[in-house]
Design an enzyme around this catalytic site. Structure first.
Site, short mmCIF file in Angstrom:
data_model
loop_
_atom_site.label_atom_id
_atom_site.label_comp_id
_atom_site.label_asym_id
_atom_site.label_seq_id
_atom_site.Cartn_x
_atom_site.Cartn_y
_atom_site.Cartn_z
N THR A 269 -4.99 -0.90 8.71
CA THR A 269 -4.95 0.56 8.84
C THR A 269 -6.00 1.05 9.83
OG1 THR A 269 -6.39 0.59 6.90
CG2 THR A 269 -4.07 1.03 6.52
N PHE A 398 -4.41 10.29 5.04
CA PHE A 398 -5.02 9.52 3.96
C PHE A 398 -4.40 9.83 2.60
CE2 PHE A 398 -8.22 9.47 7.35
CZ PHE A 398 -8.52 8.10 7.42
N CYS A 405 -6.60 8.10 -0.41
CA CYS A 405 -7.34 6.92 0.04
C CYS A 405 -8.81 6.97 -0.41
CB CYS A 405 -7.29 6.85 1.57
SG CYS A 405 -8.15 5.42 2.23
MN1 MNH Z 1 -6.50 3.67 2.40
C1 MNH Z 1 -4.79 4.64 -0.42
C2 MNH Z 1 -4.34 5.47 4.32
C3 MNH Z 1 -8.35 2.85 5.14
C4 MNH Z 1 -8.45 1.56 0.49
N1 MNH Z 1 -4.87 4.82 2.02
C5 MNH Z 1 -4.35 5.13 0.79
C6 MNH Z 1 -3.25 6.05 0.95
C7 MNH Z 1 -3.11 6.26 2.30
C8 MNH Z 1 -4.13 5.50 2.96
C9 MNH Z 1 -2.07 7.16 2.97
C10 MNH Z 1 -2.39 6.64 -0.16
C11 MNH Z 1 -1.20 5.76 -0.44
C12 MNH Z 1 -0.25 6.29 -1.51
O1 MNH Z 1 -0.31 7.45 -1.89
O2 MNH Z 1 0.59 5.49 -1.94
N2 MNH Z 1 -6.33 4.03 4.38
C13 MNH Z 1 -5.39 4.82 4.97
C14 MNH Z 1 -5.64 4.88 6.39
C15 MNH Z 1 -6.79 4.15 6.62
C16 MNH Z 1 -7.22 3.62 5.33
C17 MNH Z 1 -4.77 5.63 7.39
C18 MNH Z 1 -7.53 3.89 7.89
C19 MNH Z 1 -7.41 4.58 8.99
N3 MNH Z 1 -8.10 2.41 2.77
C20 MNH Z 1 -8.76 2.29 3.94
C21 MNH Z 1 -9.93 1.47 3.76
C22 MNH Z 1 -9.95 1.07 2.44
C23 MNH Z 1 -8.80 1.68 1.82
C24 MNH Z 1 -10.94 1.10 4.85
C25 MNH Z 1 -10.93 0.20 1.69
C26 MNH Z 1 -12.03 -0.27 2.13
N4 MNH Z 1 -6.58 3.16 0.41
C27 MNH Z 1 -7.47 2.27 -0.16
C28 MNH Z 1 -7.23 2.20 -1.59
C29 MNH Z 1 -6.18 3.10 -1.86
C30 MNH Z 1 -5.80 3.69 -0.57
C31 MNH Z 1 -7.99 1.33 -2.57
C32 MNH Z 1 -5.56 3.40 -3.22
C33 MNH Z 1 -6.39 4.48 -3.90
C34 MNH Z 1 -5.87 4.82 -5.29
O3 MNH Z 1 -4.66 4.91 -5.48
O4 MNH Z 1 -6.71 5.00 -6.16
#
Ligand code: MNH
Length: 460
Positions: A269, A398, A405
């Protein structure tokens, strides 16, 4: 439920399958939806997917009192290795609440102070590696950004240095991890096909050893750290912080799920976001000049200078470049929302608790009701005065609500830091004949995008 508009030529049994290009399903589904309005559906074999593409309907689906996260089959398939980790947990699974409460403090903006030195060190290693590579021609941006974000995560999550920029071959853990992820994704796709269960089983068998290797390595690592009371990385926090009220802790298996989740959710991501931002910077000399002026002003005339923690938040223009890149190419292309109880979306479309709609970010981020000239790259859309003029849910890279996120600050801190220091240290030159091609893995990434780098000597 009622039928929504769908692309023409729906066939018996296979439905709209032929409108989906298997090598780029998300982009082809988005293209097929043009002109269908703010809500549409695709029927692919037995699966009926409802999409939403307007800021107004997104705002409604983001109402936490009425809607919550849903897990479409492609996300649920990741439970094979991420179990009830944060990303793949059902809303009512107790481990979601527990992990969320234990981990939120480790992902606040101020918590980024503890990851900052790791991020600086990893970026410096990439830049030193590039210095040695320059004679060999242009660099493959998505590949190297993916190495960078993976390395940053393994170091921040469990203090493991895989030396990605010191050896030509990836570390076996990283290779196994990537193969296991790729298999998980393919299984997710395959299961929706007729007879797909058997194929998924074959894939399972073929790649089980990669997953076993990764699982075993993480389990050993978790066991080795059990009993020490350090809290210097995410693993230490998960092992040693108990819930302040209930005293509960995460189990070792759940900790493994969380680590895998961070690796999966956090590396491609962020790497995609970095790569798209570099693509747009290389195409927009004016934006590049503004970004560089800002960074030069804050970091001074040594091109190898790295920022202090507090300085990263001051790269305001660089941040807008990142925001605008994630608008045009949200690297997580959508998220699913379902109603808590039967309800009418837009007073019109009935949704029951088993239904869900996918927020198509590629459409929402270009909703013509909100965004002028949506295809134009313009970071100033994210000047505070312009943000204030837009409806709040017109930009959701996000996700939304409780299940948004958790790694957002981590991704933003890392990406801004890397973009800023990269343009400070190197002149970047893209191939003028390159047309952006986007490949779809778990996330979206520019494909075949190369930059020719030249080290700057002094910035003044
Ligand atoms: Mn990330 C959930 C986008 C970087 C850990 N992330 C989500 C969701 C999106 C998303 C959209 C919600 C998904 C859903 O509703 O089903 N995340 C991103 C993007 C980037 C990103 C566009 C970078 C740019 N994410 C990161 C990073 C980490 C991370 C870096 C960890 C180090 N993300 C997560 C986790 C979740 C999440 C864990 C789930 C959170 C939850 O449901 O409690």
């Amino acid at each position: 439920g009622r039928q929504f508009p769908h692309p023409g030529h729906r066939r018996p049994v296979i439905g709209d399958l032929l409108t989906v290009d298997r090598s780029r399903p998300i982009q082809s589904m988005l293209e097929a939806s043009r002109g269908l309005g703010p809500i549409w559906e695709l029927q692919v074999l037995r699966q009926r997917l409802v999409f939403v593409g307007s800021a107004a309907l997104t705002a409604e689906l983001c109402e936490e009192t009425r809607f919550c996260k849903a897990l479409p089959p492609a996300v649920a398939a990741l439970r094979d290795y991420a179990g009830d980790g944060l990303f793949t947990a059902h809303n009512d699974e107790p481990n979601w609440q527990l992990a969320h409460e234990l981990l939120v403090p480790a992902f606040t903006k101020s918590a980024m102070r503890s990851y900052h030195p790791t991020m600086v060190e990893t970026a410096s290693e990439l830049f030193d590696y590039w210095d040695r590579q320059l004679a060999h021609g242009p660099v493959d941006v998505s590949r190297d950004m993916t190495k960078l974000t993976m390395e940053t995560l393994t170091r921040s999550a469990f203090s493991q240095d895989f030396g990605s920029f010191r050896s030509a071959e990836p570390h076996p853990f990283v290779a196994a991890m990537v193969t296991a992820l790729e298999t998980g994704r393919r299984k997710g796709t395959v299961r929706t096909l007729p007879g797909g269960g058997a194929l998924a089983w074959l894939l399972d068998r073929r790649f089980a050893r990669h997953q076993d290797y990764v699982d075993d390595m993480l389990d050993d690592l978790i066991a080795a750290r059990t009993g020490s009371d350090d809290q210097h990385d995410l693993l230490g926090i998960m092992l040693n912080v108990a819930h302040p009220e209930t005293g509960e802790r995460l189990s070792p298996v759940n900790i493994r799920y969380q680590i895998l989740t961070f690796l999966v959710a956090g590396h491609e991501t962020t790497s995609g976001a970095l790569s798209f931002a570099l693509h747009y910077l290389s195409r927009n000399p004016e934006c590049l000049a503004r970004a560089r002026d800002e960074v030069d002003g804050l970091l001074g005339d040594d091109p190898t200078a790295m920022p202090e923690f507090e300085q990263v938040a001051k790269f305001r223009y660089v941040r807008r470049v990142l925001d605008e890149s994630l608008r045009i190419w949200p690297t997580v292309p959508g998220f699913a929302r379902g109603p808590r109880e039967s309800t009418l979306l837009a007073d019109e479309y009935r949704m029951d608790p088993d239904d869900y709609a996918i927020v198509s970010l590629g459409a929402v981020h270009k909703d013509p009701e909100v965004w002028e000239e949506p295809d134009r790259f313009d970071p100033d859309r994210f000047l505070p005065e312009n943000v204030k003029k837009r409806p709040p849910h017109s930009y959701k890279p996000f996700g939304a609500g409780l299940r948004a996120c958790i790694g957002r600050q981590f991704a933003i801190h890392e990406a801004v830091l890397v973009l800023a220091t990269l343009v400070h240290r190197f002149d970047i030159q893209a191939d003028p004949d390159y047309d952006l091609r986007v490949t779809e893995r778990l996330t979206m990434l520019p494909e075949g995008f190369e930059l020719t780098l030249r080290p700057r000597t002094r910035t003044a």
